[in-house]
Design an enzyme around this catalytic site. Structure first.
Site, PDB file in Angstrom:
ATOM      1  N   ASN A  45       0.836  -1.205   0.000  1.00  0.00           N
ATOM      2  CA  ASN A  45       0.000   0.000   0.000  1.00  0.00           C
ATOM      3  C   ASN A  45       0.874   1.260   0.000  1.00  0.00           C
ATOM      4  O   ASN A  45       1.941   1.309   0.624  1.00  0.00           O
ATOM      5  CB  ASN A  45      -1.030   0.009   1.144  1.00  0.00           C
ATOM      6  CG  ASN A  45      -0.457  -0.219   2.516  1.00  0.00           C
ATOM      7  OD1 ASN A  45       0.563  -0.874   2.679  1.00  0.00           O
ATOM      8  ND2 ASN A  45      -1.132   0.318   3.520  1.00  0.00           N
ATOM      9  N   GLU A  47       0.262   5.200   0.650  1.00  0.00           N
ATOM     10  CA  GLU A  47      -0.691   6.218   1.099  1.00  0.00           C
ATOM     11  C   GLU A  47      -0.283   7.598   0.594  1.00  0.00           C
ATOM     12  O   GLU A  47       0.808   7.788   0.052  1.00  0.00           O
ATOM     13  CB  GLU A  47      -0.792   6.184   2.626  1.00  0.00           C
ATOM     14  CG  GLU A  47      -1.345   4.839   3.092  1.00  0.00           C
ATOM     15  CD  GLU A  47      -1.589   4.762   4.582  1.00  0.00           C
ATOM     16  OE1 GLU A  47      -1.120   5.636   5.335  1.00  0.00           O
ATOM     17  OE2 GLU A  47      -2.253   3.787   4.992  1.00  0.00           O
ATOM     18  N   CYS A  56      -4.045   0.662  -2.554  1.00  0.00           N
ATOM     19  CA  CYS A  56      -3.932  -0.583  -1.784  1.00  0.00           C
ATOM     20  C   CYS A  56      -2.877  -1.514  -2.386  1.00  0.00           C
ATOM     21  O   CYS A  56      -2.546  -1.428  -3.575  1.00  0.00           O
ATOM     22  CB  CYS A  56      -5.259  -1.325  -1.778  1.00  0.00           C
ATOM     23  SG  CYS A  56      -6.552  -0.525  -0.830  1.00  0.00           S
ATOM     24  N   GLU A  58      -3.101  -4.714  -3.093  1.00  0.00           N
ATOM     25  CA  GLU A  58      -3.578  -5.633  -4.136  1.00  0.00           C
ATOM     26  C   GLU A  58      -3.544  -4.957  -5.505  1.00  0.00           C
ATOM     27  O   GLU A  58      -3.122  -5.544  -6.502  1.00  0.00           O
ATOM     28  CB  GLU A  58      -5.010  -6.086  -3.841  1.00  0.00           C
ATOM     29  CG  GLU A  58      -5.187  -6.863  -2.552  1.00  0.00           C
ATOM     30  CD  GLU A  58      -5.481  -5.981  -1.350  1.00  0.00           C
ATOM     31  OE1 GLU A  58      -4.955  -4.845  -1.271  1.00  0.00           O
ATOM     32  OE2 GLU A  58      -6.247  -6.436  -0.483  1.00  0.00           O
ATOM     33  N   CYS A  95     -10.247  -4.967   0.374  1.00  0.00           N
ATOM     34  CA  CYS A  95     -11.329  -3.982   0.461  1.00  0.00           C
ATOM     35  C   CYS A  95     -12.225  -4.059  -0.786  1.00  0.00           C
ATOM     36  O   CYS A  95     -11.929  -4.775  -1.750  1.00  0.00           O
ATOM     37  CB  CYS A  95     -10.749  -2.576   0.601  1.00  0.00           C
ATOM     38  SG  CYS A  95     -10.121  -1.899  -0.946  1.00  0.00           S
ATOM     39  N   CYS A  98     -10.538  -3.181  -4.170  1.00  0.00           N
ATOM     40  CA  CYS A  98      -9.616  -4.242  -4.607  1.00  0.00           C
ATOM     41  C   CYS A  98     -10.383  -5.470  -5.070  1.00  0.00           C
ATOM     42  O   CYS A  98      -9.938  -6.181  -5.983  1.00  0.00           O
ATOM     43  CB  CYS A  98      -8.636  -4.584  -3.497  1.00  0.00           C
ATOM     44  SG  CYS A  98      -7.463  -3.241  -3.211  1.00  0.00           S
TER      45      CYS A  98
END
Ligand code: THU
Length: 137
Positions: A45, A47, A56, A58, A95, A98
């Site tokens: 990830n 940010e 993210c 993934e 999430c 993803c």
């Protein structure tokens, strides 16, 4: 070519990738590893101070794989290395955004999550997913 790794065998690679996460805001590091036809790709990830722009793990791994020319995936592993020991599946699972990516790009893949027993199928992550007829060249 090396034998493709199963989803659970990808977990250590996902956990290693998580150590490279840029997560200064959440302090929740996530790594992902995907098995393509030619190789394995990892992501973490990333940010951003404009929180909604955060990426993210993934999607980071899938984007790396797609950019390398992969189109078919057999296995995906996700490692939320900062989830507390007593965290349930909801703190270790992909999430919603993803899931949409995974179901579109890796529908036939097996999924493993660090700290969760067994595996599941990516296609079961998001029933009734939005999809369009593809026109890829
Ligand atoms: N995160 C992921 O990398 N993958 C997921 O599927 C869930 C959430 C990241 C986003 C953010 O950087 C941090 O975990 C906390 O939500």
């Amino acid at each position: 070519m090396a034998e493709p790794l199963s989803a659970r065998a990808l977990l250590p690679l996902a956990a290693e990738a998580a150590t490279h996460a840029y997560a200064p805001y959440s302090r929740f590091r996530v790594g992902a590893a995907v098995q393509g036809e030619r190789g394995i790709y990892t992501g973490a990830n990333v940010e951003n101070a404009s929180y909604g722009l955060s990426l993210c793990a993934e999607r980071s791994a899938l984007a790396a794989a797609i950019a390398a020319g992969e189109r078919r995936f057999a296995a995906v592993a996700v490692a939320c290395i900062d989830a507390p020991d007593d965290a349930g599946v909801s703190e270790r699972t992909p999430c919603g955004a993803c899931r949409q990516w995974l179901v579109e790009l890796a529908p036939d893949a097996e999924l493993a999550m660090l700290g969760v027993d067994g595996t599941m199928q990516v296609r079961d992550l998001l029933p009734h997913a939005f999809a369009l007829k593809a026109k890829e060249k």
